[in-house]
Design an enzyme around this catalytic site. Structure first.
Site, PDB file in Angstrom:
ATOM      1  N   CYS A 182      21.444  76.158  -9.368  1.00  0.00           N
ATOM      2  CA  CYS A 182      21.452  77.490  -9.590  1.00  0.00           C
ATOM      3  C   CYS A 182      20.212  78.337  -9.018  1.00  0.00           C
ATOM      4  O   CYS A 182      19.175  77.674  -8.334  1.00  0.00           O
ATOM      5  CB  CYS A 182      21.335  77.719 -11.053  1.00  0.00           C
TER       6      CYS A 182
ATOM      7  N   ASP B 267      10.416  80.462 -18.910  1.00  0.00           N
ATOM      8  CA  ASP B 267      11.256  81.979 -19.164  1.00  0.00           C
ATOM      9  C   ASP B 267      10.339  83.275 -19.062  1.00  0.00           C
ATOM     10  O   ASP B 267      10.936  84.378 -19.068  1.00  0.00           O
ATOM     11  CB  ASP B 267      12.618  81.700 -20.073  1.00  0.00           C
TER      12      ASP B 267
ATOM     13  N   ARG C 240      18.749  71.701 -10.442  1.00  0.00           N
ATOM     14  CA  ARG C 240      18.579  71.095 -11.919  1.00  0.00           C
ATOM     15  C   ARG C 240      19.341  69.865 -12.223  1.00  0.00           C
ATOM     16  O   ARG C 240      20.570  69.994 -12.644  1.00  0.00           O
ATOM     17  CB  ARG C 240      18.910  72.400 -12.742  1.00  0.00           C
TER      18      ARG C 240
ATOM     19  N   ARG D 229      23.429  88.572 -19.007  1.00  0.00           N
ATOM     20  CA  ARG D 229      23.488  87.484 -19.600  1.00  0.00           C
ATOM     21  C   ARG D 229      22.949  86.873 -20.721  1.00  0.00           C
ATOM     22  O   ARG D 229      23.150  85.989 -21.633  1.00  0.00           O
ATOM     23  CB  ARG D 229      23.296  86.463 -18.430  1.00  0.00           C
TER      24      ARG D 229
ATOM     25  N   LYS E 119      19.501  83.333 -27.855  1.00  0.00           N
ATOM     26  CA  LYS E 119      20.480  82.912 -26.864  1.00  0.00           C
ATOM     27  C   LYS E 119      20.675  81.376 -26.733  1.00  0.00           C
ATOM     28  O   LYS E 119      21.528  80.561 -26.900  1.00  0.00           O
ATOM     29  CB  LYS E 119      20.426  83.581 -25.417  1.00  0.00           C
ATOM     30  N   ASN E 120      19.506  80.799 -26.502  1.00  0.00           N
ATOM     31  CA  ASN E 120      19.473  79.280 -25.999  1.00  0.00           C
ATOM     32  C   ASN E 120      19.683  78.546 -27.592  1.00  0.00           C
ATOM     33  O   ASN E 120      20.116  77.561 -27.306  1.00  0.00           O
ATOM     34  CB  ASN E 120      18.208  79.008 -25.262  1.00  0.00           C
TER      35      ASN E 120
HETATM   36  C1  UD1 Z   1      16.297  75.518 -20.647  1.00  0.00           C
HETATM   37  C2  UD1 Z   1      16.608  76.779 -21.061  1.00  0.00           C
HETATM   38  C3  UD1 Z   1      15.916  77.564 -19.634  1.00  0.00           C
HETATM   39  C4  UD1 Z   1      14.571  77.206 -19.583  1.00  0.00           C
HETATM   40  C5  UD1 Z   1      14.459  75.626 -19.629  1.00  0.00           C
HETATM   41  C6  UD1 Z   1      12.935  75.394 -19.660  1.00  0.00           C
HETATM   42  C7  UD1 Z   1      18.820  76.711 -22.024  1.00  0.00           C
HETATM   43  C8  UD1 Z   1      20.198  76.952 -21.914  1.00  0.00           C
HETATM   44  N1  UD1 Z   1      18.084  76.986 -20.838  1.00  0.00           N
HETATM   45  O1  UD1 Z   1      16.974  74.854 -19.522  1.00  0.00           O
HETATM   46  O2  UD1 Z   1      16.270  79.090 -19.981  1.00  0.00           O
HETATM   47  O3  UD1 Z   1      14.045  77.792 -18.484  1.00  0.00           O
HETATM   48  O4  UD1 Z   1      14.992  74.979 -20.670  1.00  0.00           O
HETATM   49  O5  UD1 Z   1      12.387  75.724 -20.663  1.00  0.00           O
HETATM   50  O6  UD1 Z   1      18.044  76.371 -23.201  1.00  0.00           O
HETATM   51  N2  UD1 Z   1      15.213  67.926 -15.570  1.00  0.00           N
HETATM   52  C9  UD1 Z   1      15.330  66.668 -14.845  1.00  0.00           C
HETATM   53  N3  UD1 Z   1      16.449  65.835 -15.177  1.00  0.00           N
HETATM   54  C10 UD1 Z   1      16.947  66.224 -16.360  1.00  0.00           C
HETATM   55  C11 UD1 Z   1      17.164  67.548 -16.959  1.00  0.00           C
HETATM   56  C12 UD1 Z   1      15.888  68.269 -16.579  1.00  0.00           C
HETATM   57  O7  UD1 Z   1      14.747  66.244 -13.996  1.00  0.00           O
HETATM   58  O8  UD1 Z   1      18.013  65.488 -16.720  1.00  0.00           O
HETATM   59  C13 UD1 Z   1      13.978  68.852 -15.025  1.00  0.00           C
HETATM   60  C14 UD1 Z   1      14.513  70.019 -14.459  1.00  0.00           C
HETATM   61  O9  UD1 Z   1      14.681  70.073 -13.225  1.00  0.00           O
HETATM   62  C15 UD1 Z   1      13.344  71.032 -14.764  1.00  0.00           C
HETATM   63  C16 UD1 Z   1      12.762  70.214 -16.138  1.00  0.00           C
HETATM   64  O10 UD1 Z   1      13.373  69.015 -16.224  1.00  0.00           O
HETATM   65  O11 UD1 Z   1      12.307  70.748 -13.889  1.00  0.00           O
HETATM   66  C17 UD1 Z   1      13.035  71.152 -17.333  1.00  0.00           C
HETATM   67  O12 UD1 Z   1      14.366  71.309 -17.319  1.00  0.00           O
HETATM   68  P1  UD1 Z   1      15.220  71.479 -18.872  1.00  0.00           P
HETATM   69  O13 UD1 Z   1      14.222  71.818 -19.899  1.00  0.00           O
HETATM   70  O14 UD1 Z   1      16.181  70.573 -18.765  1.00  0.00           O
HETATM   71  O15 UD1 Z   1      15.926  72.825 -18.909  1.00  0.00           O
HETATM   72  P2  UD1 Z   1      17.246  73.375 -19.207  1.00  0.00           P
HETATM   73  O16 UD1 Z   1      17.413  72.852 -20.434  1.00  0.00           O
HETATM   74  O17 UD1 Z   1      18.155  73.311 -17.999  1.00  0.00           O
END
Ligand code: UD1
Length: 430
Positions: free
Chosen positions: A117, A305, A122, A397, A22-23
């Site tokens: 969320c 996850d 996030r 989802r 999915k991702n």
């Molecule tokens: C993606 C996955 C999600 C998975 C996560 C971690 C998708 C669609 N979703 O989510 O299923 O749980 O990776 O493997 O692929 N952060 C910041 N600043 C930013 C962005 C992130 O501080 O600009 C922090 C977040 O709060 C979190 C960490 O970085 O603590 C990791 O987040 P991130 O890897 O970005 O997760 P997603 O891409 O949202």
């Protein structure tokens, strides 16, 4: 409202086919609008998040044609709007990948700002930092992130935290920038690599995906391609846990065993036997499960996850396990639900202390989010009596035909919508 009714106790035995990730598919579909030529994408999972992203893409003028259940043709030549409305972002955060894709192609995009969320706050500061680093102007206006650039110019971008979404968005924004972009401290997740491979198949020049330094040389334009999405690491991991917890024997087919290494290692540690072949893993659980320690980390560490699913298994393991969640702060919301089934788990900050119990008992529980929902279903498969899992819209989802795949492995599980369905299930369950 749709629910899963589950009668636990059957060991799951047999073979299951894993679908596309999915991702990875979310990132690849968003990136497919970056050329004006038609792109064919195969192995797309038939799950709600994908449907919502495709609707968001259609809302701005992309032409989406479904070839079969898992194959789409996308054409981005008729895009007439560069604004993604709030409705889509509310339903699925990953619509924000269109920000990187549109900025990269048209040097302009506006996407509703995603809120928090149910797995925690996030932020997207690193995405914004990356866009700015490429020379884009980024403003928040009327709830939208609005970004524009006269020219995007390659730069050295250091990510302060390892972020999957940030790495993906900046990669898309920079593929057609002038000169070279270097993303340091990049995420190494399989879906980051899959997106890079996909973009390269469209003519991009990306090197180093899968390491923490990604080098992107800007190209003038991207062209058509045909591409198949990688198998879903988390769907596979969830079935591996289902085998462990039900004392089952499942061969999980169409996987990349390398992507499952952190999960495989933990299952061996707690007492399962694992056999790997080129594109399958077999999990046999015949001994009592043992306690362990888990800390979620960016890839290749143990995935956040998979944290709820392994915690459910540790809840039935001998001894006391410690699970530390280091990625998202609010990922233990399922613990109160699992306690209703008899689990003994205490949460202190980002750590869960899990004391194994000899069995779960069926109860009515609600899925708080996608992965926790799946974890409650597998808890139900091992529980004595009937479990009802509510709010299965979250599970749908990200899992295609979850109930049907489990049923094929011998689980007693039905999707029920009415009291009558439920009574029928209870009457028929043995
Ligand atoms: C993606 C996955 C999600 C998975 C996560 C971690 C998708 C669609 N979703 O989510 O299923 O749980 O990776 O493997 O692929 N952060 C910041 N600043 C930013 C962005 C992130 O501080 O600009 C922090 C977040 O709060 C979190 C960490 O970085 O603590 C990791 O987040 P991130 O890897 O970005 O997760 P997603 O891409 O949202």
């Amino acid at each position: 409202m749709e629910q899963y009714a589950i009668k636990g106790g059957n060991p799951l035995v047999g073979e299951v086919e894993i679908g596309g990730a999915k991702n990875a598919a979310l990132a690849i579909l968003a990136a497919s609008i970056m050329t004006d030529e038609t792109v064919l994408i195969e192995n797309v999972p038939d799950v709600r998040d994908i449907h919502v992203l495709l609707q968001a893409m259609e809302s701005i003028g992309a032409i989406v044609s479904k070839v079969d259940r898992h194959t789409y043709k996308i054409n981005g030549s008729q895009i007439s709007s560069l604004t993604i409305e709030d409705d889509y972002i509310k339903k699925i955060r990953a619509s924000y990948y269109l920000l990187g894709a549109l900025l990269g192609k048209y040097k302009e995009a506006a996407v509703a700002l995603p809120g928090g969320c149910n797995i925690g706050s996030r932020p997207i500061d690193q995405h914004i930092k990356g866009f700015k680093g490429l020379g884009a102007n980024v403003k928040i206006e009327h709830g939208l992130i609005v970004t524009r650039a006269d020219e995007l110019i390659g730069n050295h971008i250091y990510m302060d935290v390892v972020t999957v979404g940030g790495t993906i968005n900046v990669m898309m924004a920079s593929v057609m920038a002038q000169g070279q972009t270097i993303i340091e401290n990049a995420a190494k997740e399989p879906h980051v690599v899959d997106l890079a491979n996909f973009l390269n198949s469209m003519g991009a020049n990306i090197k180093g995906a899968g390491t923490d330094v990604i080098r992107i040389k800007g190209v003038d334009k991207l062209h058509k391609t045909e591409y198949a999405v990688i198998p879903d690491q988390i769907e596979a991991g969830t079935f591996m846990m289902a085998a462990a917890i039900t004392k089952g024997d499942i061969t999980i087919k169409n996987v990349i065993p390398k992507h499952l290494e952190s999960i495989t290692a933990k299952l061996i540690e707690i007492g399962c036997e694992i056999e790997e072949s080129d594109d399958a893993v077999r999990v046999v659980s015949s001994k009592p499960l043992q306690h362990t320690q888990i800390k979620t980390l960016p890839y290749p560490g143990f995935p956040t996850d998979m944290q709820p699913q392994i915690s459910v298994a540790l809840g039935l393991s001998q001894g006391t396990s410690i699970v530390t969640e280091s990625i998202f702060e609010n990922r233990f919301k399922y613990v109160d639900e699992l306690a209703r089934m008899g689990a003994d788990i205490k949460v202190e900050g980002n750590t869960a202390i899990i004391t194994g119990v000899s069995g779960y008992t069926g109860a009515s529980v609600s899925a708080p989010d996608l992965r926790a929902g799946a974890a409650l279903v597998i808890a139900g498969l091992a529980a004595e009596g009937v479990t009802i899992v509510d709010d299965i819209k979250y599970i749908e989802r990200g899992y295609e035909d979850f109930n049907l795949k489990l049923k094929k492995l011998g689980a007693q599980i039905e999707k029920v919508t009415t009291e009558r369905d439920y009574r029928k299930f209870k009457f028929q369950a043995v």
